[in-house]
Design an enzyme around this catalytic site. Sequence first.
Site, PDB file in Angstrom:
ATOM      1  N   PRO A 259      12.590  92.636 -46.121  1.00  0.00           N
ATOM      2  CG  PRO A 259      11.695  94.731 -46.781  1.00  0.00           C
ATOM      3  CD  PRO A 259      13.045  93.552 -46.989  1.00  0.00           C
ATOM      4  CD  GLU A 260      10.699  86.373 -44.799  1.00  0.00           C
ATOM      5  OE1 GLU A 260       9.826  85.892 -44.462  1.00  0.00           O
ATOM      6  OE2 GLU A 260      11.795  86.405 -44.033  1.00  0.00           O
TER       7      GLU A 260
END
Length: 284
Positions: free
Chosen positions: A2-3
Amino acid sequence: MPELPEVETVVRGLRATIVGRTFARVHTSAPTASIVVSPSLPKGGLEKNLPDRAVLGVDRRGKNILIRLSGDLTLWVHLKMTGRFLYVDISQPLDKHDLAVFDFRPDEHTGSLHLRFNDYRRFGRLRLFPNHELMWQPGLVDLGPEPLEIAVDDFVALCRKRDRMIKAALLDQRFLAGLGNIYADEALHASRIHPKRLTQSLSRRKLIDLHAHIQRLLKHAIRLMGTSVRTYSAVNGSPGAFQKKLLVYGHEGHPCGRCGTKIVREMIGSRSAHYCPRCQKPGR
Ligand SMILES: [Zn+2]
């Protein structure tokens, strides 16, 4: 992993669900490396230290989630590869990768819902610190500026400060906090910058372009609740939709949407980069 947009989506989900609630029973079954409790707090882990504390707020810093608790504590969470929070009914069967289960004191609206931290790769981290210790922790203290907050002139100055490959710089959380492979590849493609270009060789105009594309992509992805590859989901379990908007990431061998040339995937350092060899020439 996840960014920024995915973590921001999780943060917004947590704000909508657990702020104002008070922890009751907490149960963890995580490997010891996954959970860290400051040595200055009473022994007994999260089970001992979370009950009776209220959730005051939830903040994001880069890809880190900061759950602010009463009593000047913060539960600092990094999702790493596959960590995710799910806010579900207590009656839903536990999954073997639910590494922590957080019950709250019953309240009239949400009495039978609780929070689970699920992580099948088990690289995620839950760390509990007093606030005055938190701000000195490596991984937080050394983070670079927020990409959605940095002014364009400061971004140009940041790139000029040290000569390095632009892709590596964008992935470095000490340079800019929140980008990963997906949004770095997309932003470089949108700006027509080869991932191996050196930061000091890029014109001011190119850097202004890159800054604008990074912000545009991140904002768009947040609106679509992030990109779902592998296991990422929002706190309510729904996937993001930005994967439909990706133009290069994961598109190896497919034609570039702009020029039709096949997108290539190449290892740069230890990470793969997706780019269009025609739109993103090494010398331009
Ligand atoms: Zn192209």
